[in-house]
Design a protein around this motif. Structure first.
Motif, PDB file in Angstrom:
ATOM      1  N   ILE A 116       0.578 -10.571  21.009  1.00 39.63           N
ATOM      2  CA  ILE A 116      -0.122 -11.685  21.628  1.00 39.63           C
ATOM      3  C   ILE A 116       0.842 -12.866  21.684  1.00 39.63           C
ATOM      4  CG2 ILE A 116      -1.110 -12.444  19.418  1.00 39.63           C
ATOM      5  CD1 ILE A 116      -3.566 -13.382  21.047  1.00 39.63           C
ATOM      6  N   SER A 117       0.866 -13.544  22.816  1.00 36.77           N
ATOM      7  CA  SER A 117       1.804 -14.652  22.973  1.00 36.77           C
ATOM      8  C   SER A 117       1.175 -15.725  23.834  1.00 36.77           C
ATOM      9  CB  SER A 117       3.111 -14.177  23.615  1.00 36.77           C
ATOM     10  OG  SER A 117       2.877 -13.651  24.905  1.00 36.77           O
ATOM     11  N   GLY A 118       1.715 -16.913  23.725  1.00 38.24           N
ATOM     12  CA  GLY A 118       1.235 -18.029  24.531  1.00 38.24           C
ATOM     13  C   GLY A 118       2.332 -19.052  24.729  1.00 38.24           C
ATOM     14  N   SER A 119       2.280 -19.725  25.862  1.00 32.23           N
ATOM     15  CA  SER A 119       3.250 -20.779  26.143  1.00 32.23           C
ATOM     16  C   SER A 119       2.551 -21.887  26.916  1.00 32.23           C
ATOM     17  CB  SER A 119       4.438 -20.235  26.949  1.00 32.23           C
ATOM     18  OG  SER A 119       3.999 -19.654  28.158  1.00 32.23           O
ATOM     19  N   ILE A 165       3.381 -13.173  18.361  1.00 30.37           N
ATOM     20  CA  ILE A 165       3.290 -12.393  17.136  1.00 30.37           C
ATOM     21  C   ILE A 165       2.942 -10.971  17.535  1.00 30.37           C
ATOM     22  CG2 ILE A 165       0.859 -13.008  16.760  1.00 30.37           C
ATOM     23  CD1 ILE A 165       1.508 -12.853  13.715  1.00 30.37           C
ATOM     24  N   GLY A 166       3.598 -10.016  16.904  1.00 32.23           N
ATOM     25  CA  GLY A 166       3.380  -8.622  17.243  1.00 32.23           C
ATOM     26  C   GLY A 166       3.221  -7.773  16.009  1.00 32.23           C
ATOM     27  N   PHE A 167       2.517  -6.666  16.170  1.00 25.74           N
ATOM     28  CA  PHE A 167       2.266  -5.737  15.078  1.00 25.74           C
ATOM     29  C   PHE A 167       2.588  -4.325  15.571  1.00 25.74           C
ATOM     30  CE2 PHE A 167      -0.711  -9.254  14.933  1.00 25.74           C
ATOM     31  CZ  PHE A 167      -0.508  -9.763  13.654  1.00 25.74           C
ATOM     32  N   SER A 168       3.224  -3.555  14.728  1.00 22.88           N
ATOM     33  CA  SER A 168       3.557  -2.190  15.102  1.00 22.88           C
ATOM     34  C   SER A 168       3.197  -1.237  13.977  1.00 22.88           C
ATOM     35  CB  SER A 168       5.051  -2.062  15.426  1.00 22.88           C
ATOM     36  OG  SER A 168       5.847  -2.433  14.319  1.00 22.88           O
ATOM     37  N   GLY A 169       2.714  -0.057  14.372  1.00 26.08           N
ATOM     38  CA  GLY A 169       2.444   0.978  13.394  1.00 26.08           C
ATOM     39  C   GLY A 169       3.719   1.726  13.063  1.00 26.08           C
ATOM     40  N   SER A 181       0.479 -27.009  32.178  1.00 24.57           N
ATOM     41  CA  SER A 181       0.103 -25.629  32.455  1.00 24.57           C
ATOM     42  C   SER A 181       0.032 -24.867  31.144  1.00 24.57           C
ATOM     43  CB  SER A 181       1.106 -24.962  33.405  1.00 24.57           C
ATOM     44  OG  SER A 181       2.395 -24.882  32.810  1.00 24.57           O
ATOM     45  N   GLN A 182      -0.699 -23.732  31.179  1.00 26.79           N
ATOM     46  CA  GLN A 182      -0.868 -22.891  30.005  1.00 26.79           C
ATOM     47  C   GLN A 182      -0.817 -21.431  30.439  1.00 26.79           C
ATOM     48  OE1 GLN A 182      -4.380 -24.339  27.564  1.00 26.79           O
ATOM     49  NE2 GLN A 182      -4.596 -25.633  29.384  1.00 26.79           N
ATOM     50  N   ASN A 183      -0.321 -20.585  29.523  1.00 26.33           N
ATOM     51  CA  ASN A 183      -0.201 -19.166  29.820  1.00 26.33           C
ATOM     52  C   ASN A 183      -0.374 -18.379  28.521  1.00 26.33           C
ATOM     53  OD1 ASN A 183       0.487 -16.692  31.053  1.00 26.33           O
ATOM     54  ND2 ASN A 183       1.957 -17.721  32.389  1.00 26.33           N
ATOM     55  N   TYR A 184      -1.352 -17.468  28.510  1.00 32.43           N
ATOM     56  CA  TYR A 184      -1.633 -16.674  27.315  1.00 32.43           C
ATOM     57  C   TYR A 184      -1.642 -15.195  27.696  1.00 32.43           C
ATOM     58  CZ  TYR A 184      -3.209 -21.304  25.977  1.00 32.43           C
ATOM     59  OH  TYR A 184      -3.265 -22.661  25.750  1.00 32.43           O
ATOM     60  N   ARG A 185      -1.002 -14.357  26.850  1.00 34.61           N
ATOM     61  CA  ARG A 185      -0.823 -12.951  27.185  1.00 34.61           C
ATOM     62  C   ARG A 185      -1.160 -12.059  25.990  1.00 34.61           C
ATOM     63  NH1 ARG A 185       3.040 -16.250  29.004  1.00 34.61           N
ATOM     64  NH2 ARG A 185       4.055 -16.126  26.951  1.00 34.61           N
ATOM     65  N   LEU A 186      -1.686 -10.890  26.294  1.00 33.90           N
ATOM     66  CA  LEU A 186      -1.961  -9.863  25.294  1.00 33.90           C
ATOM     67  C   LEU A 186      -1.446  -8.536  25.830  1.00 33.90           C
ATOM     68  CD1 LEU A 186      -3.310  -8.994  22.619  1.00 33.90           C
ATOM     69  CD2 LEU A 186      -5.413  -8.622  23.925  1.00 33.90           C
ATOM     70  N   TYR A 187      -0.673  -7.819  25.006  1.00 33.39           N
ATOM     71  CA  TYR A 187      -0.049  -6.574  25.434  1.00 33.39           C
ATOM     72  C   TYR A 187      -0.177  -5.547  24.327  1.00 33.39           C
ATOM     73  CZ  TYR A 187       3.603  -3.233  26.736  1.00 33.39           C
ATOM     74  OH  TYR A 187       4.283  -2.092  27.060  1.00 33.39           O
ATOM     75  N   GLY A 188      -0.391  -4.304  24.724  1.00 32.07           N
ATOM     76  CA  GLY A 188      -0.421  -3.221  23.758  1.00 32.07           C
ATOM     77  C   GLY A 188       0.088  -1.943  24.382  1.00 32.07           C
TER      78      GLY A 188
END
Length: 869
Positions: free
Chosen positions: A600-603, A616-620, A576-583
């Motif tokens: 953005i993450s994936g498992s 991996i995440g980025f913040s201002g 199985s695969q799971n990919y996510r994007l959040y903001g």
């Protein structure tokens, strides 16, 4: 950010349009019959009555592959009479020697097991789940919200036997109808689902096919027909208990409250579960005791905000989903049951106190919980609880003894109601809570609210065959009290109305009430390989929930998006695969953007059942309105975070997982890393051992330390903190039988922090990082000869903020359920703690302190007997 979110969702839906549509499978049906002769629960299915009905079967694969022929077949039969529902499940196995017979405590779900879900309400939203492992361990859960919530704290009385033979294994259930809820009518059609787990292949198959990406669970069940002539059973269970407790502790010769080294007491109480009608159940507890509950893990908090600890008391855990009302995602909630029976909030007045004995918890005199759901889809839950006054015994410096009140009588009330519409496609609900205190007029209790109220409504609507949906919530809070109480509320860490650059809220010392609101709207796609959500939530500055809820911070408008792509079918490389994007973006009510971030993450799960993932995440830049504890807002640079994890095959007797995360902030102002490792070993089917060490290392160059008042105004002191934390959770579970268990949990905990590079806050919101503070030269700092006090600029004194903390907490619990619902607990709890300000705080020294700890030991015997009438 939101424009990018909508673009991603638009692209995702284009892909979804060309992907295979999810179709609902035809509803299967099984017809049961009245048992014409007695059935002995022995795991054999050899009684004559079982010949009355046909076998149900034709299971299909659910995971890892959906709608395929499972590797092993499964069949079942169902009978009933006036008091019980009987279920027999035959799990065929071509290689019986490979059946995995692992044991666990109730609701452990280890090894091979089978499970039956029954929607006896026939509301397509709720169901009762009963599971049986091949080793005879029971599992039971109350399913709500169409399968989104599974409450394993629900522990009904029912009966189970299993057996293994050359064809596989058998589970035989006997479920009292009193444990189910159903309408009073002649003929019934209930929702039905049966699932089997084949452990060695990590394979699940179901009787009624349900696509794993479907938008829900219960509404897709098959049907159980043929039940007629039964009457709802009024449940009546009385559970009295008696507790004997001995506590030992290090002797303090000079302290009259701690000079014997030993204390003993006995306590009695009663719990009850009463079926008022077929639709309404009343749970009661009088003078409850939670001595067998596991201790909270140790934590260090350098932030301005409250820490959250999960509820562990059974009375408040069971049916918790019925009363919960979240303000948004995360831990913020209108109801947080740990507020009931917490530590006393007052402290004795006076500077001449020599010794004090203050209780650690407030006693709950009684609590009642009323829950129900009728045939028209209306469900409700009501909780009423009353806590006692608490007194601290004080001995002053001249030897006089007195008692002072540190907690008033308090009444807590919570109510939650929901109405299902159109078979649960639409759910409308409401919430109300009230806290009322009596006699909070001394020892700081006058700064508590006299009363607090909160309420709200929510609407959850599904459309387009439940594939899409939206949530709408609105809430309010109101607190009333003295001017001092409301002033403290305005200046608390959730709000800090007093901060000097606050332009949109007003601090008013004459107020005697405060009212706030919350609003949430979210819409999204809930099924298929692609799912997404876009939403917004606001919490007004004057919101106050912490009398009976949990609230971290107010004054926030949060906009977010989330999208996920999942692949549930195995291929050449992955199961199985799971990919996510959040903001998300956060704005305060003054219109200032306080933060923005994306992740953005994936498992994936490999064919050998290993799990891998990374994010991996980025913040201002972030603007904090709270970190200076009532001072001005302060700007922090943005940064990057990265994490990864790996886990071995969970089926192996030895399984391991590793999680590593990093956080880097721009301008090098902060850096942190976390390493956690879990090792679980099962030497025999009846025993599991686990170790979970964790190491955290943090450096923050702008850590708030203190503030000082002077003629020129308030000055805020920051510094560099280097903090290290080491902990290790240890667990042992040994199942002597399915109903006799021995459990151990222990956690050594070491934390140390060193402060240096002190600086004064200057222009905290400057666009230039270096202009936000002024470094304090070493020549401006004086350290006392005892090395315990700093003096800055010759006038501001500060106790050395460095600290060491060493703790060890543990619980050893023997639990014997000698008959269903009746238990005997033997408990040994240990709690040792040490802290100092020594200059030498290296790891080896602190480890030696850990081995030398002499803490409090509590020995407890708790006996309860469950009367079923």
């Amino acid at each position: 950010m939101l424009k990018a979110a909508f673009l991603l969702i638009f692209i995702a839906n284009i892909f979804e349009t060309f992907s295979q549509e999810i179709s609902e499978h035809p509803v299967k049906s099984y017809t049961t019959d009245w048992a014409s002769s007695p059935i002995a629960i022995d795991g054999k299915l050899d009684e004559v009555a079982w010949e009355q009905v046909a076998w149900g079967g034709e299971f299909v694969g659910h995971s890892p592959s959906f709608n395929v022929m499972p590797s092993q077949s499964t069949q079942f039969k169902i009978l009933y009479d006036a008091k019980f529902l009987y279920v027999g499940i035959r799990a065929f196995d071509s290689d019986p020697d490979q059946i995995v017979k692992r044991m666990s405590r109730r609701d452990g779900f280890e090894g091979d097991f089978v499970e039956i879900n029954i929607d006896s309400y026939a509301d397509k939203r709720t169901a009762f789940s009963f599971s049986a492992s091949v080793s005879g361990v029971k599992g039971d859960e109350y399913i709500t919200n169409n399968g989104d919530n599974w409450d394993s704290t629900w522990d009904p009385i029912w009966y189970l036997k299993t057996s293994v033979d050359d064809q596989g294994w058998i589970a035989e259930f006997k479920i009292p109808l009193s444990q189910l809820r159903f309408a009073d009518k002649e003929n019934h059609t209930w929702g039905l689902q049966i699932m089997r787990r084949l452990f060695r292949n990590e394979e699940r198959s179901t009787w009624q096919p349900i696509n794993p990406t479907a938008p829900g669970w219960v509404h897709l069940f098959g049907e159980l027909n043929g039940i007629k002539g039964i009457k709802p059973q009024k449940q009546l269970e009385i559970l009295p208990y008696v507790v004997g407790q001995t506590e030992t502790y290090p002797v303090e010769e000079e302290n009259p409250f701690r000079n014997t080294g030993k204390e003993q007491n006995t306590n009695i109480g009663v719990d009850a579960k009463i079926g008022i009608t077929s639709d309404i159940t009343l749970d009661l507890t009088v003078n409850p005791d939670f001595g067998q509950v596991e201790a909270d893990p140790s934590r260090v908090n350098l932030s301005a905000f409250r820490l959250f600890f999960r509820e562990q008391r059974a009375f408040f855990l069971e049916g918790a989903n019925t009363l919960t009302f979240p303000t948004s995602g995360g831990i913020n909630n209108l109801f947080y049951s740990r507020r009931i029976g917490g530590s006393p909030k007052g402290s004795p007045d006076g500077e001449n106190i020599a010794y004090m004995d203050k209780p650690s918890q407030t006693r709950i005199l009684g609590a009642a919980k009323l829950t129900g759901k009728n045939a028209k889809g209306f469900s409700w839950g009501i909780l009423e609880s009353f806590t006692d006054r608490a007194f601290a015994t004080v001995i002053d410096t001249v030897g006089a003894r007195r008692k002072e009140k540190v907690e008033p009588y308090t009444n807590y009330f919570v109510a939650r109601a929901q109405q299902d519409i159109d078979g649960g496609k639409t759910v409308f609900g409401g919430f109300f809570s009230s806290v009322h205190r009596m006699g909070n007029d001394e020892n700081g209790l006058e700064l508590l609210h006299d009363n607090a109220h909160s309420g709200g409504f929510d609407l959850d609507h599904n459309f387009k065959n439940r594939n899409y949906g939206f949530i709408l919530r609105g809430m309010y809070s109101q607190v009333n009290g003295s001017q001092g109480a409301i002033y403290r509320t305005q200046t608390a860490s959730e709000r800090f109305f007093q901060r000097p650059n606050n332009r949109h809220t007003t601090l008013d010392s004459t107020r005697t009430s405060l009212t706030g609101t919350v609003g949430t709207f979210a819409i999204g796609k809930r099924s298929g390989n692609f799912t997404w959500t876009v939403g917004s939530n606001y919490r007004s500055p004057s919101l106050a929930l912490n009398d009976i809820g949990f609230l971290v911070q107010t004054d926030n408008i949060n906009n977010w998006f989330f999208t996920r792509y999942r692949v549930i079918a195995p291929n050449r490389f992955f199961r199985s695969q799971n990919y996510r994007l959040y903001g998300e973006q956060n704005i305060d009510f003054g219109g200032v953007q306080t933060s923005s971030s994306s992740q953005i993450s994936g498992s994936v799960e490999l064919l050998n059942l290993w799990q891998l993932g990374q994010e991996i995440g980025f913040s201002g830049q972030r603007i904090s309105n709270a970190d200076l504890r009532g001072g001005p807002s302060i700007i922090y640079p943005g940064g990057t975070n990265y994490g990864y994890w790996i886990g071995t095959n969970p089926q192996n007797k030895l399984r391991m997982s590793f999680n590593n995360s990093y956080n880097w902030r721009n301008q090098n102002f902060a850096k942190s890393s976390n390493y956690s490792f879990n090792i679980r070993y099962r030497p025999i089917d009846a025993m599991s051992l686990s170790l979970s060490p964790e190491i955290s290392k943090d450096r923050n160059n702008l850590q708030y330390i203190n503030q000082f008042s002077s003629e020129s105004g308030t000055q805020y002191l920051l510094g560099r903190v280097i903090q290290e934390t080491y902990s290790m959770s240890m667990r042992m579970n040994y199942n002597i039988t399915p109903n006799l268990t021995l459990e151990f949990w222990g956690q050594p905990f070491i934390a140390k922090a060193e402060f240096d590079q002190f600086k004064w806050v200057d222009n905290s919101t400057s666009d230039t990082y270096s202009a936000r503070f002024i470094d304090i030269a070493q020549s401006q700092i004086t350290l006392s000869e005892s090395k315990t006090t700093y003096t800055f600029d010759g006038q501001f004194e500060l106790d050395d903020p460095d600290f060491n903390l060493v703790e060890f907490r543990s619980n050893l619990v023997a639990r014997w359920e000698y008959i269903p619902g009746s238990t005997l607990f033997l408990v040994w709890a240990n709690n040792g703690s040490y802290s100092d300000l020594e200059e030498d705080n290296n790891f080896n020294t602190l480890t030696n302190k850990l081995t030398d700890l002499k803490g409090t030991n509590t020995f407890l015997l708790k006996y309860s007997y469950r009367f079923v009438l």
